[in-house]
Enzyme design. Structure first.
Site, short mmCIF file in Angstrom:
data_model
loop_
_atom_site.label_atom_id
_atom_site.label_comp_id
_atom_site.label_asym_id
_atom_site.label_seq_id
_atom_site.Cartn_x
_atom_site.Cartn_y
_atom_site.Cartn_z
N GLU A 269 -2.54 4.85 3.59
CA GLU A 269 -2.43 3.51 3.00
C GLU A 269 -3.76 2.80 2.78
O GLU A 269 -3.90 2.03 1.82
CB GLU A 269 -1.51 2.62 3.86
CG GLU A 269 -0.04 2.99 3.80
CD GLU A 269 0.36 4.07 4.77
OE1 GLU A 269 -0.52 4.65 5.46
OE2 GLU A 269 1.56 4.37 4.87
N ARG B 171 2.36 8.03 9.83
CA ARG B 171 1.95 9.42 9.56
C ARG B 171 0.75 9.85 10.41
O ARG B 171 0.72 10.98 10.90
CB ARG B 171 1.58 9.51 8.07
CG ARG B 171 1.46 10.88 7.50
CD ARG B 171 1.03 10.77 6.05
NE ARG B 171 2.11 10.32 5.18
CZ ARG B 171 2.86 11.14 4.46
NH1 ARG B 171 2.66 12.42 4.48
NH2 ARG B 171 3.82 10.66 3.69
N HIS C 162 13.05 5.73 12.67
CA HIS C 162 12.89 5.98 11.24
C HIS C 162 13.51 7.35 10.91
O HIS C 162 13.43 8.27 11.72
CB HIS C 162 11.37 6.01 10.97
CG HIS C 162 10.99 5.78 9.55
ND1 HIS C 162 11.00 6.78 8.62
CD2 HIS C 162 10.59 4.66 8.90
CE1 HIS C 162 10.60 6.29 7.45
NE2 HIS C 162 10.35 4.99 7.60
N ASP D 152 0.81 -1.22 0.00
CA ASP D 152 0.00 0.00 0.00
C ASP D 152 0.84 1.26 0.00
O ASP D 152 0.44 2.28 0.55
CB ASP D 152 -0.90 -0.03 1.25
CG ASP D 152 -0.10 -0.35 2.51
OD1 ASP D 152 1.13 -0.11 2.50
OD2 ASP D 152 -0.68 -0.84 3.49
N HIS E 287 6.46 5.02 13.48
CA HIS E 287 6.73 6.03 12.46
C HIS E 287 5.51 6.44 11.65
O HIS E 287 5.61 7.21 10.71
CB HIS E 287 7.78 5.51 11.48
CG HIS E 287 7.29 4.37 10.62
ND1 HIS E 287 7.27 3.08 11.06
CD2 HIS E 287 6.76 4.36 9.38
CE1 HIS E 287 6.76 2.31 10.11
NE2 HIS E 287 6.43 3.05 9.08
N GLU F 119 0.28 -9.01 -1.73
CA GLU F 119 -0.20 -8.53 -0.43
C GLU F 119 -1.46 -7.68 -0.64
O GLU F 119 -1.57 -6.54 -0.19
CB GLU F 119 0.87 -7.74 0.33
CG GLU F 119 0.57 -7.66 1.82
CD GLU F 119 1.56 -6.81 2.60
OE1 GLU F 119 2.53 -7.38 3.11
OE2 GLU F 119 1.37 -5.58 2.69
#
Ligand code: UDP
Length: 346
Positions: A129, A199, A227, A93, A197, A115
């Site tokens: 995502e 968003r 990250h 994604d 990490h 996936e």
């Protein structure tokens, strides 16, 4: 299959490179690296000894979703138009996967989505995502799903491509590395392994979790390979928690093998912990990997400091746990995918 440059894989982030690696090693396709991640991606290619055929180097400091999409779509389409592949492959994604699927659709080249079918059914969680993967599956001609739940999600959405349930390549990838991991501990004292990490957590949630981690660190060592995203680093610095640089994949699995338990918002790490029999606190309010919750060795969090701290207390009491099996894969996913392509689509 031997050399097969008619299959074109487009990857660009640490997780999609790690997951595609077992398939790339076996299929030897044409590999385009978008460069969505820079150092993290380079490390992942190195571990699996893969050299991309084209490196688009698209990453820019402080790039927005829109600027990456616009620049990326035209750069990827230029390469694809030149090499004229029979099929285009993407995983998961990522922004790279989404813009590549647009390119495949625009150029009328069949798209393979590996996936496929992971869903939270919450369009802002994970952001962006969840919507990216819904869009990719609407475009895809062939979809490889990891689990029964993923397949059901696609059937409900009435996608038009073919669906094949094959497991998740992450287990193939980690099994390539696992036998090489040292029995020697990376550090003597017991420790928790952590990553965060995403968003959607940049604002309040990450601060809450880091506050709890600061408290926890007074009692137990926390290893947090952070990250490189500047937004994450800023919050960690403001709260004042200790971090280390990102680990390469082999070292990360080595730390995973010897830790007490894991705290993470990563999708890939949720899929890896069952293979190492580690309890996990998922630093998210929802997960598209619901299979792991059935194990009773994994917990979600409201991301309030108090809740994180309470769940950590539960996890720290869980010793020598065992998963029945890894619900995401058995290490044979790459072979399954290749067999299906050879038998049904060659
Ligand atoms: N990982 C790694 N080094 C680290 C942290 C994670 O190699 O310092 C690996 C981890 O084992 C997993 C993948 O990176 O396979 C997860 O990537 P990430 O958390 O960036 O993305 P997500 O899984 O959330 O898409």
């Amino acid at each position: 299959m031997t050399t097969n440059k008619k299959e074109c894989f487009v990857v660009g982030t640490r997780p999609d490179i790690i997951k595609m690696a077992p398939l790339i090693k076996k299929m030897n396709p044409y590999v385009i690296h978008s460069g969505q991640h820079r150092e993290l991606a380079d490390e992942a290619f190195k571990i699996f000894d893969i050299k991309p055929d084209t490196d688009l180097d698209l990453m820019e400091a402080n790039q927005t979703i829109i600027s990456f999409m616009v620049k990326g779509a035209s750069a990827i389409s230029r390469v694809v138009e030149e090499i004229k592949p029979k099929r285009i492959w993407v995983l998961g994604d990522t922004m790279t996967a989404l813009i590549t699927s647009w390119v495949a659709f625009a150029l009328e080249i069949p798209l393979v989505h590996v996936e496929a079918g992971l869903r939270t059914h919450d369009k802002r969680n994970p952001y962006p995502e969840e919507i990216f993967r819904v869009m990719i599956d609407q475009i895809a001609d062939i979809m490889f799903t990891p689990t029964k739940t993923n397949t059901k999600n696609l059937n409900k959405e009435r996608v038009t491509g073919d669906i094949h349930q094959v497991g998740n390549l992450i287990v193939d990838a980690l099994e390539m590395i696992k036998p090489t991991l040292s029995e020697k501990r990376p550090i003597e004292e017991p420790y928790v392994l952590m990553t965060m990490h995403r968003r959607e957590s940049f604002q309040k949630d990450m601060g809450n979790v880091f506050g709890a981690v600061k408290e926890l660190s007074k009692k137990m060592k926390v290893i947090y390979p952070i990250h490189p995203n500047p937004n994450v680093r800023k919050v960690a610095k403001e709260i004042g928690i200790t971090t280390i640089d990102p680990l390469n994949y082999t070292d990360f699995l080595w730390y995973l093998k010897h830790c007490e338990f894991v705290m993470t918002d990563s999708g890939g790490i949720q899929e890896e912990v069952p293979s190492f029999d580690k309890p996990i606190l998922i630093l998210r309010k929802v997960t598209e990997r619901q299979e792991i919750l059935k194990s009773k060795l994994a917990f979600l969090s409201s991301l309030e400091s108090k809740d994180v701290y309470e769940k950590v207390r539960i996890l720290s009491k869980m010793k020598d746990v065992k998963y029945n099996s890894n619900p995401f894969g058995d290490g044979k996913t790459a072979d399954r995918i290749i067999k299906i392509i050879e038998e049904k689509y060659e």
